[in-house]
Enzyme design. Structure first.
Site, PDB file in Angstrom:
ATOM      1  CE  LYS A 109      -3.938   1.796   2.705  1.00 10.50           C
ATOM      2  NZ  LYS A 109      -4.796   1.504   3.885  1.00 10.50           N
ATOM      3  CB  SER A 138      -8.224   0.370   5.694  1.00  9.74           C
ATOM      4  OG  SER A 138      -8.922   1.583   5.852  1.00  9.74           O
ATOM      5  CB  SER A 143      -7.938   3.361   2.959  1.00 12.85           C
ATOM      6  OG  SER A 143      -7.064   2.776   3.906  1.00 12.85           O
TER       7      SER A 143
END
Length: 460
Positions: free
Chosen positions: A84, A186, A162
């Site tokens: 990420k 997330s 996310s």
């Protein structure tokens, strides 16, 4: 023993790739090259923000030498991995899915968990897309585009956030694992929306050094993978272990509690049906299941209504200078609106939230029996279509809060959790079942998840 290659290697799990690499049936350099070729050929160009071909080439070549010389670092040696866009990687700017950080200085060192994964021999392929500053559960990013949910066959649907790119990279068979962060869901949200496994560790299980924060009192990390066994292997590497210290449990006598408060409110019929079918399979396999109300879960939302949210308060403090200056115009207006709510949260409110949180974490320990895990739908709905959310800010905010609702309870109470696919709901979209454990009960949780995964999926 040689293992024949039976198909595209980018679609395989760690459990499938590792024997091929360890026996010489698959070359780590060839696997890295195949991975980059698949990325270039894939129609969705919003998944990866940065490719690390030079670094990956060096890491894959080093893995090839070790494996040929009989000096394997373990089951993860030569396995591709994505990150990420919150994790520092030496020489790269960590942009956190935002354009305002693009002019920041490059990282001078890898994040601690990136170092740990490299020490296990894994090959870093690139960094993936995400909700800007990790501040949304939907995965929509107006700056770099929104990855498409590959499970959808009717309309373009959101990936969840996310850790949007992390989930889609795995679900689209581009990499076997990607590391995400989880502050309000997330990791577990995009895992459930995309039909893969997402493990959120107890906060503090891994070093956060070199990870761009959202709310430090809530931030946690975890892998998104094709199965639980892969997550267990990656978890060990992230902790610096050479081999996992978690074994497979048994379903016979596994004690599970279904929380009757909040988790099912407004849930889609298809989600409830898939979840209840999975519960029936678990019960037939020997698990003990009971149901219980938890009034404190409602209290969490009452506290938030009265004092504001911890994540909002901490995100505002982190970004207050950006929000007050010209950079605010370069940030997603929906992120700006939500973060600015933190300006209204007084110190007394923030402290009241922390005090209530400590009290409720302690009370939760006595609310269930020793050894029990909570079992619930990961989310109350399947991944919704993207277009209406892009067009209607009110719908965006309502959907975001509903999407975060179930999972944020675990962050507030410091649980660990694993989302496992349990069937499909509306439009044939994936439904996730969430196993949750008390703080620092990760070994118990993962052991149970290993035992229960096939039954939860309905593959036994």
């Amino acid at each position: 023993m040689a293992y024949p290659d039976t198909g595209p290697n980018t679609g395989k799990s760690i459990a499938q790739l590792s024997p091929l690499l360890q026996t010489g049936a698959l070359d780590p350099v060839a696997l890295a090259e195949e991975t980059f070729a698949a990325l270039r050929a894939h129609e969705d160009k919003t998944i990866f923000l940065t490719l690390l071909e030079k670094r990956a080439g060096k890491e894959a070549a080093a893995a090839r030498r070790r494996l040929r010389d009989g000096r394997s670092l373990g089951v993860l040696d030569g396995i591709p991995i994505a990150w990420k866009d919150l994790f520092d990687i030496e020489g790269l700017v960590t942009t956190a899915g935002s354009r305002v950080l693009a002019k920041s200085a490059p990282a001078t060192a890898d994040a601690d968990v990136v170092k740990a994964i490299a020490a296990a021999g894994m090959v870093s392929i690139g960094r993936v897309n995400m909700s800007e500053f990790a501040f949304s559960g939907l995965g929509i990013n107006p700056h770099y585009g929104t990855p498409k949910n590959p499970a959808s066959t009717d309309v373009v649907r959101i990936p969840g956030g996310s850790s949007s790119g992390s989930a889609v990279a795995v679900a689209a068979s581009l990499v076997p694992v990607s590391i995400g962060t989880d502050t309000g869901g997330s990791v577990r949200i995009p895992a459930a929306f995309n039909g893969i496994v997402g493990y959120k560790a107890t906060r503090g299980r891994y070093s956060m050094k070199g990870v761009f924060p959202l709310a430090t009192s809530l931030d946690s990390l975890g892998p998104l993978t094709r199965n639980v066994q892969d997550a267990v292997w990656v978890d060990a590497a992230m902790r610096g272990l050479t081999a996992p210290d978690i074994g497979r449990g048994t379903l016979e006598g596994l004690s599970l509690v279904v929380p009757e408060t909040v988790f099912f409110d407004g849930a889609q019929d298809g989600v409830i049906a898939a979840f209840e079918a999975a519960l029936e399979r678990l019960a037939r396999a020997g698990a003990k299941i009971r149901r219980q109300p938890f009034p404190m879960f409602s209290e969490i939302f009452d506290l938030t209504a009265r004092h504001g949210a911890l994540v909002t308060a901490e995100a505002y403090v982190l970004h207050r200078q950006r929000l007050a200056g010209p950079e605010a115009s370069e940030i997603d207006p929906r992120i700006v609106t939500r973060a600015r709510l933190g300006e209204n949260i007084k110190l007394t409110d923030y402290l009241a939230l922390l005090q209530a949180r400590d009290r409720m974490i302690a009370a939760m320990q006595g609310a269930i029996q020793p050894g029990e895990l909570l079992v619930s739908p990961t989310l109350p709905h399947v991944a919704p279509p993207a277009a209406p959310l892009l067009e209607d800010d009110d719908l965006f905010f309502r959907t975001n809060m509903l999407t975060l609702r179930n999972t944020l309870i675990g962050n507030f109470l410091d649980w660990c959790g694993v989302s496992i696919p349990c069937g499909t709901g509306d439009a044939g979209m994936p439904v996730g079942l969430l196993l949750s454990g008390m703080p620092r009960c990760d070994e118990q949780l993962l052991s149970a998840a290993l035992a229960a995964e096939e039954t939860i999926r309905g593959t036994t």
